[in-house]
Design a protein around this motif. Structure first.
Motif, PDB file in Angstrom:
ATOM      1  N   ARG A 210     -10.001  -9.231  33.948  1.00 31.28           N
ATOM      2  CA  ARG A 210     -10.291 -10.601  34.396  1.00 31.28           C
ATOM      3  C   ARG A 210     -11.695 -11.028  33.967  1.00 31.28           C
ATOM      4  O   ARG A 210     -11.903 -12.164  33.554  1.00 31.28           O
ATOM      5  CB  ARG A 210     -10.136 -10.699  35.916  1.00 31.28           C
ATOM      6  CG  ARG A 210      -8.689 -10.657  36.388  1.00 31.28           C
ATOM      7  CD  ARG A 210      -8.572 -11.082  37.847  1.00 31.28           C
ATOM      8  NE  ARG A 210      -7.172 -11.227  38.215  1.00 31.28           N
ATOM      9  CZ  ARG A 210      -6.486 -10.333  38.928  1.00 31.28           C
ATOM     10  NH1 ARG A 210      -7.098  -9.230  39.341  1.00 31.28           N
ATOM     11  NH2 ARG A 210      -5.229 -10.542  39.230  1.00 31.28           N
ATOM     12  N   GLN A 211     -12.643 -10.117  34.055  1.00 30.23           N
ATOM     13  CA  GLN A 211     -14.012 -10.416  33.629  1.00 30.23           C
ATOM     14  C   GLN A 211     -14.058 -10.734  32.139  1.00 30.23           C
ATOM     15  O   GLN A 211     -14.743 -11.666  31.702  1.00 30.23           O
ATOM     16  CB  GLN A 211     -14.914  -9.219  33.949  1.00 30.23           C
ATOM     17  CG  GLN A 211     -16.377  -9.401  33.585  1.00 30.23           C
ATOM     18  CD  GLN A 211     -17.092 -10.403  34.479  1.00 30.23           C
ATOM     19  OE1 GLN A 211     -16.673 -10.625  35.607  1.00 30.23           O
ATOM     20  NE2 GLN A 211     -18.162 -11.010  33.966  1.00 30.23           N
ATOM     21  N   SER A 212     -13.292  -9.980  31.355  1.00 29.38           N
ATOM     22  CA  SER A 212     -13.294 -10.181  29.906  1.00 29.38           C
ATOM     23  C   SER A 212     -12.643 -11.496  29.496  1.00 29.38           C
ATOM     24  O   SER A 212     -12.868 -11.982  28.387  1.00 29.38           O
ATOM     25  CB  SER A 212     -12.578  -9.014  29.215  1.00 29.38           C
ATOM     26  OG  SER A 212     -11.167  -9.073  29.419  1.00 29.38           O
ATOM     27  N   LEU A 213     -11.836 -12.078  30.394  1.00 28.21           N
ATOM     28  CA  LEU A 213     -11.109 -13.308  30.072  1.00 28.21           C
ATOM     29  C   LEU A 213     -11.743 -14.559  30.684  1.00 28.21           C
ATOM     30  O   LEU A 213     -11.140 -15.626  30.669  1.00 28.21           O
ATOM     31  CB  LEU A 213      -9.654 -13.192  30.536  1.00 28.21           C
ATOM     32  CG  LEU A 213      -8.791 -12.163  29.791  1.00 28.21           C
ATOM     33  CD1 LEU A 213      -7.447 -11.989  30.480  1.00 28.21           C
ATOM     34  CD2 LEU A 213      -8.585 -12.572  28.334  1.00 28.21           C
ATOM     35  N   LEU A 214     -12.949 -14.437  31.200  1.00 30.36           N
ATOM     36  CA  LEU A 214     -13.609 -15.591  31.813  1.00 30.36           C
ATOM     37  C   LEU A 214     -13.797 -16.745  30.836  1.00 30.36           C
ATOM     38  O   LEU A 214     -13.778 -17.914  31.220  1.00 30.36           O
ATOM     39  CB  LEU A 214     -14.967 -15.178  32.401  1.00 30.36           C
ATOM     40  CG  LEU A 214     -14.926 -14.356  33.691  1.00 30.36           C
ATOM     41  CD1 LEU A 214     -16.332 -13.973  34.120  1.00 30.36           C
ATOM     42  CD2 LEU A 214     -14.225 -15.138  34.810  1.00 30.36           C
ATOM     43  N   ASN A 215     -14.000 -16.428  29.552  1.00 27.99           N
ATOM     44  CA  ASN A 215     -14.194 -17.468  28.532  1.00 27.99           C
ATOM     45  C   ASN A 215     -12.905 -17.800  27.779  1.00 27.99           C
ATOM     46  O   ASN A 215     -12.960 -18.481  26.745  1.00 27.99           O
ATOM     47  CB  ASN A 215     -15.266 -17.040  27.525  1.00 27.99           C
ATOM     48  CG  ASN A 215     -16.667 -17.133  28.105  1.00 27.99           C
ATOM     49  OD1 ASN A 215     -16.977 -18.065  28.840  1.00 27.99           O
ATOM     50  ND2 ASN A 215     -17.509 -16.152  27.792  1.00 27.99           N
ATOM     51  N   CYS A 216     -11.769 -17.349  28.295  1.00 27.99           N
ATOM     52  CA  CYS A 216     -10.511 -17.558  27.579  1.00 27.99           C
ATOM     53  C   CYS A 216     -10.194 -19.056  27.465  1.00 27.99           C
ATOM     54  O   CYS A 216     -10.220 -19.785  28.465  1.00 27.99           O
ATOM     55  CB  CYS A 216      -9.376 -16.844  28.308  1.00 27.99           C
ATOM     56  SG  CYS A 216      -7.847 -16.760  27.357  1.00 27.99           S
ATOM     57  N   PRO A 217      -9.876 -19.547  26.261  1.00 32.42           N
ATOM     58  CA  PRO A 217      -9.598 -20.970  26.077  1.00 32.42           C
ATOM     59  C   PRO A 217      -8.171 -21.367  26.424  1.00 32.42           C
ATOM     60  O   PRO A 217      -7.854 -22.553  26.501  1.00 32.42           O
ATOM     61  CB  PRO A 217      -9.855 -21.168  24.579  1.00 32.42           C
ATOM     62  CG  PRO A 217      -9.440 -19.859  23.977  1.00 32.42           C
ATOM     63  CD  PRO A 217      -9.838 -18.803  24.988  1.00 32.42           C
ATOM     64  N   ILE A 218      -7.282 -20.394  26.607  1.00 30.86           N
ATOM     65  CA  ILE A 218      -5.882 -20.666  26.930  1.00 30.86           C
ATOM     66  C   ILE A 218      -5.500 -19.886  28.180  1.00 30.86           C
ATOM     67  O   ILE A 218      -6.225 -19.000  28.630  1.00 30.86           O
ATOM     68  CB  ILE A 218      -4.935 -20.316  25.755  1.00 30.86           C
ATOM     69  CG1 ILE A 218      -5.094 -18.849  25.349  1.00 30.86           C
ATOM     70  CG2 ILE A 218      -5.190 -21.235  24.572  1.00 30.86           C
ATOM     71  CD1 ILE A 218      -4.171 -18.413  24.211  1.00 30.86           C
TER      72      ILE A 218
END
Length: 293
Positions: free
Chosen positions: A104-112
């Protein structure tokens, strides 16, 4: 408010002519024509329109932001994908909560948008692991298979009992072996899953490729994803029409030329360009897998 008119819409791999009424960033209505309405209109008669794609993401990079951005732009956004099933790999259930938090931490900047799945060696599957998947609303469990014979060593009756009532879906993932060996393992997997009547996918799901509609239904992502319907978010792809895609036969979106992807009302990709919005993506929590099976 506006109307998308003269749309050839992909509905379960076939084309259907319709117009779409958009209101407050949602699909408010769908019918053949809106002749009397005075709202702004967008003519898409030169395109094919379909729902944005959902793909599997087995290898989200943990390097620089530039690598992260390139990964999502090239592997997903430019292919018309607005949602990924992002897989958390672990070797035992003791890593479960920490691994989920790191993902979840790694996906904080996920655009989708993204849904979390987990991957674990077959021999590590247990009733307590299943209960954790239920507790944290993990809709799909990828089991790493190395030998078909190992499938007969698992107490599937207990596993099935522990799945209820959430019923996360089991998905095979065959470790790197030759193709003949892989097919034997998948054949044995199908036989066991069918005999035990477990919620499962019968085949592997390729990485960075569209997940078929029947699997989206199993994961509980349909109809939120994989379908354009009244009450749904404005997530759609516009594909270029050509001599291969203008008929009414079966449509395979990954074989069409993407012109534009719209994600939650915003253009996310157009041509070869992406509009990367860090953090615009959200986690989709599945409350009930296989609801529409």
């Amino acid at each position: 408010m506006y109307i998308i008119e003269e749309a050839d819409i992909i509905v379960e791999e076939h084309l259907k002519k319709s117009s779409i009424f958009i209101k407050e960033n949602m699909i408010y209505g769908m019918r053949p024509h809106y002749r009397r309405d005075k709202h702004m209109r967008m003519d898409v008669s030169s395109f094919i329109i379909g729902p944005t794609l959902v793909m599997l993401d087995m290898n989200t990079p943990g390097g620089t932001f530039q690598q992260f951005k390139q990964h999502f732009a090239e592997n997903f956004m430019l292919k018309g994908c607005s949602t990924v099933v992002s897989v958390v790999e672990m070797n035992s259930e003791t890593q479960f909560e920490e691994a989920l938090a790191q993902k979840r931490q790694s996906l904080l900047n996920c655009p989708i948008d993204y849904v979390l799945g987990v991957k674990i060696p077959l021999k590590r599957i247990s009733t307590t692991f299943i209960r954790k998947c239920k507790k944290f609303k993990i809709p799909c469990i990828f089991l790493r298979l190395e030998d078909g014979a190992d499938l007969h060593l698992i107490p599937w009756g207990w596993i099935k009992e522990s799945m209820f009532p959430y019923n996360p879906v089991l998905v095979p993932f065959v470790s790197k072996v030759n193709e003949i060996h892989k097919q034997r393992i998948i054949k044995e997997w199908k036989k066991v899953m069918d005999a035990e009547k477990l919620p499962s996918c019968f085949d592997e799901i390729p990485d960075s490729s569209p997940i078929p509609l029947h699997n989206l239904k199993k994961f509980g992502l349909y109809p939120k994803r994989g379908d354009l319907h009244i009450g749904g978010e404005i997530n759609y792809n516009l594909y270029l029409k050509d001599e291969h895609s203008g008929g009414l036969g079966e449509m395979q979106p990954d074989e069409l030329s993407l012109a534009v992807m719209v994600h939650k009302g915003q253009v996310a990709a157009a041509g070869k360009q992406t509009f990367f919005r860090p953090g615009y993506g959200e986690e989709i929590v599945i409350h009930k897998p296989a609801l529409f099976i």
